[in-house]
Design a protein around this motif. Structure first.
Motif, mmCIF file in Angstrom:
data_model
loop_
_atom_site.group_PDB
_atom_site.id
_atom_site.type_symbol
_atom_site.label_atom_id
_atom_site.label_comp_id
_atom_site.label_asym_id
_atom_site.label_seq_id
_atom_site.Cartn_x
_atom_site.Cartn_y
_atom_site.Cartn_z
ATOM 1 N N SER A 46 0.837 -1.187 0.000
ATOM 2 C CA SER A 46 0.000 0.000 0.000
ATOM 3 C C SER A 46 0.878 1.245 0.000
ATOM 4 C CB SER A 46 -0.892 -0.004 1.226
ATOM 5 O OG SER A 46 -0.079 0.075 2.363
ATOM 6 N N LEU A 47 0.221 2.346 -0.059
ATOM 7 C CA LEU A 47 0.911 3.628 -0.148
ATOM 8 C C LEU A 47 1.765 3.924 1.068
ATOM 9 C CD1 LEU A 47 -1.055 6.798 -1.195
ATOM 10 C CD2 LEU A 47 1.359 6.306 -1.433
ATOM 11 N N THR A 48 1.226 3.562 2.209
ATOM 12 C CA THR A 48 1.845 3.981 3.460
ATOM 13 C C THR A 48 3.042 3.140 3.815
ATOM 14 O OG1 THR A 48 0.392 2.432 4.496
ATOM 15 C CG2 THR A 48 -0.288 4.721 4.494
ATOM 16 N N SER A 49 3.545 2.382 2.875
ATOM 17 C CA SER A 49 4.279 1.221 3.298
ATOM 18 C C SER A 49 5.710 1.459 3.621
ATOM 19 C CB SER A 49 4.160 0.166 2.263
ATOM 20 O OG SER A 49 5.216 0.318 1.382
ATOM 21 N N GLU A 50 6.276 0.561 3.641
ATOM 22 C CA GLU A 50 7.492 -0.093 4.007
ATOM 23 C C GLU A 50 8.600 0.303 3.057
ATOM 24 O OE1 GLU A 50 5.175 -1.164 5.437
ATOM 25 O OE2 GLU A 50 3.881 -2.313 4.203
ATOM 26 N N ALA A 51 8.190 0.646 1.869
ATOM 27 C CA ALA A 51 9.239 0.987 0.923
ATOM 28 C C ALA A 51 9.965 2.203 1.458
ATOM 29 C CB ALA A 51 8.615 1.326 -0.405
ATOM 30 N N PRO A 52 11.219 2.324 1.102
ATOM 31 C CA PRO A 52 11.970 3.481 1.592
ATOM 32 C C PRO A 52 11.505 4.735 0.865
ATOM 33 C CG PRO A 52 13.308 2.144 0.135
ATOM 34 C CD PRO A 52 12.010 1.439 0.287
ATOM 35 N N ASP A 53 10.266 5.118 1.098
ATOM 36 C CA ASP A 53 9.764 6.257 0.332
ATOM 37 C C ASP A 53 9.751 7.542 1.153
ATOM 38 O OD1 ASP A 53 7.773 5.561 1.976
ATOM 39 O OD2 ASP A 53 6.234 5.296 0.441
ATOM 40 N N ASN A 54 10.405 7.519 2.290
ATOM 41 C CA ASN A 54 10.554 8.775 3.011
ATOM 42 C C ASN A 54 11.614 9.583 2.286
ATOM 43 O OD1 ASN A 54 8.794 7.858 4.961
ATOM 44 N ND2 ASN A 54 10.459 6.822 6.049
ATOM 45 N N ILE A 55 11.336 10.853 2.092
ATOM 46 C CA ILE A 55 12.320 11.615 1.332
ATOM 47 C C ILE A 55 13.271 12.323 2.288
ATOM 48 C CG2 ILE A 55 10.827 11.850 -0.670
ATOM 49 C CD1 ILE A 55 10.258 14.689 0.142
ATOM 50 N N ASN A 56 14.503 12.482 1.835
ATOM 51 C CA ASN A 56 15.522 13.097 2.694
ATOM 52 C C ASN A 56 15.534 14.616 2.534
ATOM 53 O OD1 ASN A 56 17.043 13.673 0.353
ATOM 54 N ND2 ASN A 56 17.981 11.640 0.415
ATOM 55 N N THR A 57 16.393 15.256 3.279
ATOM 56 C CA THR A 57 16.390 16.726 3.326
ATOM 57 C C THR A 57 16.654 17.344 1.966
ATOM 58 O OG1 THR A 57 17.380 16.425 5.489
ATOM 59 C CG2 THR A 57 17.269 18.670 4.657
ATOM 60 N N VAL A 58 17.624 16.793 1.247
ATOM 61 C CA VAL A 58 17.937 17.351 -0.074
ATOM 62 C C VAL A 58 16.718 17.234 -0.984
ATOM 63 C CG1 VAL A 58 19.464 17.183 -2.065
ATOM 64 C CG2 VAL A 58 20.354 16.711 0.217
ATOM 65 N N GLN A 59 16.048 16.090 -0.906
ATOM 66 C CA GLN A 59 14.855 15.912 -1.731
ATOM 67 C C GLN A 59 13.761 16.903 -1.338
ATOM 68 O OE1 GLN A 59 14.586 11.673 -0.850
ATOM 69 N NE2 GLN A 59 14.629 11.229 -3.034
ATOM 70 N N LYS A 60 13.662 17.174 -0.041
ATOM 71 C CA LYS A 60 12.643 18.136 0.409
ATOM 72 C C LYS A 60 12.937 19.532 -0.139
ATOM 73 C CE LYS A 60 11.452 15.628 4.581
ATOM 74 N NZ LYS A 60 11.918 15.353 5.948
ATOM 75 N N ILE A 61 14.213 19.917 -0.058
ATOM 76 C CA ILE A 61 14.583 21.238 -0.583
ATOM 77 C C ILE A 61 14.315 21.287 -2.091
ATOM 78 C CG2 ILE A 61 16.496 22.861 -0.919
ATOM 79 C CD1 ILE A 61 17.764 21.673 1.634
ATOM 80 N N GLY A 62 14.680 20.190 -2.775
ATOM 81 C CA GLY A 62 14.433 20.112 -4.209
ATOM 82 C C GLY A 62 12.957 20.267 -4.534
ATOM 83 N N THR A 63 12.117 19.571 -3.781
ATOM 84 C CA THR A 63 10.676 19.663 -3.988
ATOM 85 C C THR A 63 10.191 21.091 -3.796
ATOM 86 O OG1 THR A 63 10.505 17.437 -3.082
ATOM 87 C CG2 THR A 63 8.461 18.664 -3.321
ATOM 88 N N PHE A 64 10.694 21.733 -2.741
ATOM 89 C CA PHE A 64 10.283 23.099 -2.443
ATOM 90 C C PHE A 64 10.648 24.045 -3.590
ATOM 91 C CE2 PHE A 64 11.376 27.302 -0.746
ATOM 92 C CZ PHE A 64 10.130 27.676 -0.233
ATOM 93 N N ILE A 65 11.884 23.933 -4.049
ATOM 94 C CA ILE A 65 12.332 24.843 -5.112
ATOM 95 C C ILE A 65 11.574 24.598 -6.409
ATOM 96 C CG2 ILE A 65 14.327 25.471 -6.548
ATOM 97 C CD1 ILE A 65 16.089 24.960 -4.125
ATOM 98 N N GLY A 66 11.430 23.312 -6.750
ATOM 99 C CA GLY A 66 10.711 22.972 -7.978
ATOM 100 C C GLY A 66 9.268 23.454 -7.938
ATOM 101 N N MET A 67 8.628 23.247 -6.803
ATOM 102 C CA MET A 67 7.235 23.671 -6.661
ATOM 103 C C MET A 67 7.108 25.187 -6.725
ATOM 104 S SD MET A 67 5.009 21.427 -6.647
ATOM 105 C CE MET A 67 4.886 19.674 -6.674
ATOM 106 N N LEU A 68 8.129 25.859 -6.219
ATOM 107 C CA LEU A 68 8.150 27.315 -6.287
ATOM 108 C C LEU A 68 8.097 27.767 -7.754
ATOM 109 C CD1 LEU A 68 8.613 29.746 -4.258
ATOM 110 C CD2 LEU A 68 10.982 29.733 -5.078
ATOM 111 N N GLY A 69 8.928 27.102 -8.588
ATOM 112 C CA GLY A 69 8.943 27.433 -10.011
ATOM 113 C C GLY A 69 7.578 27.225 -10.640
#
Lengths: 432, 530
Positions: free
Chosen positions: B9-32
């Motif tokens: 399921s979505l909530t799972s077990e896979a290593p899908d937690n994103i790290n700090t660099v990915q968070k910053i990347g998401t923020f910047i990309g979304m800003l654009g």
């Protein structure tokens, strides 16, 4: 119509079934207690790692079996009655056969360790093992640490699998270097470093003493024999090899050793009963091969051979030059011919390793005649066809090293290392 | 199965937690993205040039940073961990959001461009299109259109996700070179050069927007009258372009495809392929590998080819007919030429390669040839502007169905659901032509390495074209398929070093014998007897 019954829907059994169908119109039934359809056992790890789903591991679409009139039966054979030519299933139903093929594969070795049957303790061989792993090690909250016991191909695969879910892994290896019963020193040591680079807690020269039980009969910790250290863990992987899965045949009258004893025609002592794949044991080893070959490729070859025999063209199992392959985390491994970790008295090795510590080759040759005996290659792909031919042509090591580029199978534009290998070879030759 | 499914399921077990660099990347990309969306609401952004620069830079930087976060601290190797657990790459919730969003964007782009702020009837641009005005003026000197907005975003996507792909495959030089190539061709040939060329246009001189690498029939309007007229009127330079367009179809492409397979175009040069290989890379595993999908594919793609051929012939012959005085080529010559060419092509294939064609391929080829030739005959005999259908209507139907709906809305909008090469596999008429040649007259193949295949299925799973690669590899057979675009990923993901893309001699290229080496030689003879 003759009814061929095959127990086991792995690569051996399914290859037999397919080739019998190609050659004849016989009635074919394939029995499995594991899954409804044939899947690639070697791909189990990729399901857990999220590279594939179970569906992707099936080499044939589900309609294939009906279209080719290969009947599939889900069930566990309890007994084989060869006088009546009948199988009895645990459910109580029975099935008659005219010819029986035993292709039941292996089970994980357990050497009588205390706690080996606790929940969370498992091997990695079957679909059920994979399901159990999903249950006990779905993530690093449920499974805070895993301990793997046994340093072979399955052990390292399990380590890789668990590490993709960020589960810390301690890897207990009996030998003082990874898989050094098979791999020469230089290769084995390179892999030790590669394993550690993947943040696996590799403990060489360590054995399991016992597995401690927690609540609900679930494993809680592992005790190391040498140090007495207690390693808390939620999952214990037992990967100290496999052995034929033939307990159900004990009373059958079929001759058993460690596996089902077969001759070169893959016939057991009972007429019309054959055994192939992981569970078959040759009376006499063939060449340098082991009497039991638990390898995907040999299972496939035995299946093809037996199909000929069953369809009226008796054929010996005569495998060609040995080959095998594996992948250790990111490092691919192929082998052609024979390279022994413990060199035979006539055997010498030439070893080259790249400075990046992920590529190396070892060429085995006869110390007097210089005859090429085999090659191990890590991190460089080589052509099967070329080495098969060189082995048949009985080439010597000089020829092999000088013509190595002909065997290169790396993707286009990859860096080539043949000249490095050659100069290393020339250096070593001079210094000897 | 049940325990397994439960854990996927979505909530799972896979290593899908994103790290700090990915968070910053998401923020910047979304800003654009946010800036562009803001512009869409006609927020009066002052200094649009600056804001556009910020937006595009943020998009690229965000995606690149996210990728860096994903692959940093990882050793070189295959990076498919958790692909089937992640929502975006396994048709989960995020995939549907992305699919609906992309599809919506394409519908607006193709059919309701005024919603993006396109100034109609000479009015000033507003909204998103206006945001792109400064860049457009900088390049071509003109105000932006919705196509300029699209072209810019398209190029940004190929560049940003190209960077991601380069990081993902840092161990694989074939993938690296191929990706740099599509990034270059998109940026230079599809985007910069045509925009800059537009600067040459004046009242007395004008060239059509011309992406040199965008060949007919992928570029279905390549030989329409307005374009051809423009080329002719532009004299030398225009004629050179026109000639290049024709030569690339009849000379350049056949030679390159013979030597390297269709990959020279589809995964090294083509813009559609470029987007699929970069932005679409996360969706390659979603292609349908079933035998039935393959059947559908063969009929659909070749039908599109015939459609595009008929449409183009109709269009050209129509203007050759009513504007006869302008061209040295007459309508009759053209139609007879087309008929003779197709007949010859068919005869050559039939004579040399008949044995290699499956039954349905033979029927299909004959059927289509008859249809095309009879349409031409009818048209020729009737001598009117009619081609059974009116050429103009045929042209707009094609433009709507194939050009817009199939290649855009479905082909790209449905990336996260159907996979990244639906258009290339099912719809592209160019791919159909190149594929036919690749299958019959090319040195390219994927070589299977003896008996080393373990049937694991990674190759088939990650084939974006839905080829069941394993079906061939496990038999020791080479893979020679018309649809293969030579992306090289099957070879990359193979854990046993079984597959290699190669250009080698035509002899023994397709060998359906089972050559499983390491086996008993006598046995192999027997197996192959049947």
């Amino acid at each position: 119509m003759e009814h061929i019954v095959i127990i086991g829907n792995g690569i051996s059994g399914v290859t037999t079934a397919r080739h019998i169908r190609k050659l004849s119109d016989k009635k074919i039934t394939v029995i499995s207690a594991e899954t409804d359809h044939f899947f690639s056992r070697t791909a189990l790890m990729y399901i857990y790692m999220g590279h594939m789903k179970y569906e992707h591991t099936k080499p044939y679409e589900d309609y294939f079996w009906k279209k080719n009139r290969i009947e599939l039966k889900r069930g566990f054979v309890k007994t084989v009655n060869h006088q009546e030519k009948q199988l009895e299933f645990t459910e109580g139903d029975t099935m008659s056969y005219d010819k029986l093929v035993i292709a039941v594969g292996s089970k994980s070795n357990k050497f009588g360790w205390p706690g080996q049957d606790l929940n969370g303790v498992q091997g990695l061989y079957s679909k059920q093992d994979l399901d159990a792993l999903e249950e006990y090690a779905p993530n690093n909250n449920t499974c805070k640490r895993a301990v793997i016991v046994g340093g072979g191909l399955i052990g390292i695969e399990l380590a890789e699998m668990l590490s993709t879910r960020n589960i810390p892994v301690t890897f207990l290896v009996r030998e003082n270097s990874f898989w050094n019963g098979v791999l020469p020193e230089g290769e084995s040591e390179m892999l030790n470093r590669h394993i550690k680079n993947h943040h696996i807690d590799l403990r060489l020269g360590m054995n399991l003493k016992e597995i401690l039980s927690g609540e609900n009969g679930k494993a809680r910790a592992v005790v190391v024999a040498e140090t007495g250290e207690e390693l808390p863990c939620d999952v214990v992987g037992l990967t100290a090899g496999v052995s034929p899965n033939i307990d159900f045949l004990k009373e059958s009258g079929i001759e058993l050793g460690r596996g089902v004893k077969v001759n070169r025609f893959l016939e057991t002592n009972i007429p019309d009963i054959y055994a192939i794949g992981d569970c078959a044991e040759q009376h006499e080893p063939i060449g340098n091969r082991r009497p039991i070959e638990a390898v995907w490729y040999t299972g496939r070859m035995m299946g093809e051979t037996l199909a000929q025999t069953i369809c009226g063209n008796p054929l010996e199992y005569k495998p060609g030059h040995w080959f095998n392959s594996a992948k250790f985390f990111d490092i691919e491994y192929q082998t052609y011919g024979w390279v022994f970790a413990n060199k035979k008295e006539y055997e010498t090795h030439f070893h080259w390793k790249h400075e990046d510590d992920t590529k190396c080759i070892t060429v085995a040759y006869h110390k007097d005649s210089k005859l090429f005996l085999g090659i191990n290659t890590f991190g460089i792909r080589m052509r099967h066809e070329v080495f098969d031919r060189w082995l048949t042509e009985k080439r010597d090591i000089d020829f092999v090293v000088h013509n190595l580029s002909e065997a290169n199978f790396d993707p286009e534009f990859y860096k080539k290392f043949e000249s490095q290998v050659l100069s290393e070879y020339n250096n070593q030759s001079v210094s000897v | 199965m049940s325990t397994l499914d439960k854990n996927m399921s979505l909530t799972s077990e896979a290593p899908d937690n994103i790290n700090t660099v990915q968070k910053i990347g998401t923020f910047i990309g979304m800003l654009g993205l946010f800036i562009i969306v803001l512009a869409g609401f006609n927020v009066g952004l002052p200094n649009k040039g600056l804001w556009l620069t910020i937006a595009l830079t943020a998009l690229i930087a965000g995606i690149a940073l996210f990728a860096k976060g994903t692959y940093k601290n990882k050793l070189e190797g295959i990076k498919n961990d958790g692909v089937w657990f992640k929502s975006i790459s396994s048709r989960g919730y995020l995939a549907w959001i992305a699919g609906v969003g992309l599809t919506g964007f394409y519908i607006v782009l193709y059919f309701f461009a005024e919603l993006l702020g396109l100034g109609v009837n000479g009015a000033e641009n507003t909204g998103v299109v206006a945001l792109f005005d400064p860049l457009s003026r900088l390049l071509s000197g003109n105000a932006a259109s919705q196509w300029f907005v699209y072209g810019t975003l398209y190029t940004v996507a190929i560049l940003a996700f190209g960077i991601k792909f380069l990081m993902k495959y840092k161990h694989n030089r074939y993938e690296q070179l191929r990706t740099v190539s599509v990034m270059f061709f998109q940026t230079a040939f599809a985007f910069m050069v045509p925009e800059l060329m537009a600067r040459l246009n004046s009242d007395s001189f004008s060239l059509p927007y011309n992406d040199l690498k965008n060949m007919w029939p992928l570029n279905y309007y390549a030989f329409e009258q307005w374009r051809v007229d423009q080329f002719i009127n532009a004299e030398t330079i225009g004629l050179v372009f026109l000639l290049f367009g024709v030569l690339s179809i009849f000379v350049v492409s056949p030679i390159l495809t013979y030597k390297y397979g269709k990959r020279w175009y589809c995964s090294w040069v083509c813009g559609c392929g470029g987007l699929a290989e970069t932005a679409g890379d996360s969706f390659r595993q979603l292609s349908d590998k079933s035998m039935s999908a393959w059947k559908v594919e063969r009929w659909v793609i070749h039908s599109v080819l015939v459609f595009s051929l008929v449409m183009t012939v109709a269009t050209i012959s129509t203007y050759l007919g009513y504007d006869a005085s302008k061209y040295w080529l007459t309508k009759d010559m053209f139609l007879i030429g087309v008929a003779v060419f197709l007949g010859l092509l068919f005869a050559v294939i039939w004579y040399f390669k008949k044995e290699e064609l499956a039954k349905d391929a033979r029927y299909g080829a004959i059927g289509y040839l008859v249809v095309v030739l009879s349409l031409i005959t009818i048209h020729y005999l009737s001598g009117k502007e009619l081609f059974l259908f009116e050429a103009g209507k045929l042209r707009s139907l094609y433009g709507f169905l194939i050009g817009s709906v199939f290649s855009g809305v479905i082909g790209t909008g449905f990336y996260p659901i159907l996979g990244n090469r639906v258009w290339c596999r099912m719809g592209c008429p160019m791919a159909a032509i190149l594929g036919m040649q690749q299958r019959l007259f090319s040195k390219f193949r994927i070589t299977t390495n003896g008996g080393q295949c373990i049937s694991c299925g990674n190759c088939s799973t990650y084939c974006e074209m839905g080829i069941d690669v394993r079906a061939y590899a496990q038999k020791g057979e080479n893979i020679v398929r018309s649809s293969c675009v030579g992306c090289g990923v099957c070879s990359a993901v193979c854990p046993r070093g079984v597959l290699k893309l190669e250009n080698d001699s035509m002899n023994g290229r397709i060998d359906s014998n089972q050559i499983l080496l390491g086996n008993d030689v006598d046995l192999m003879d027997l197996v192959n007897k049947n």
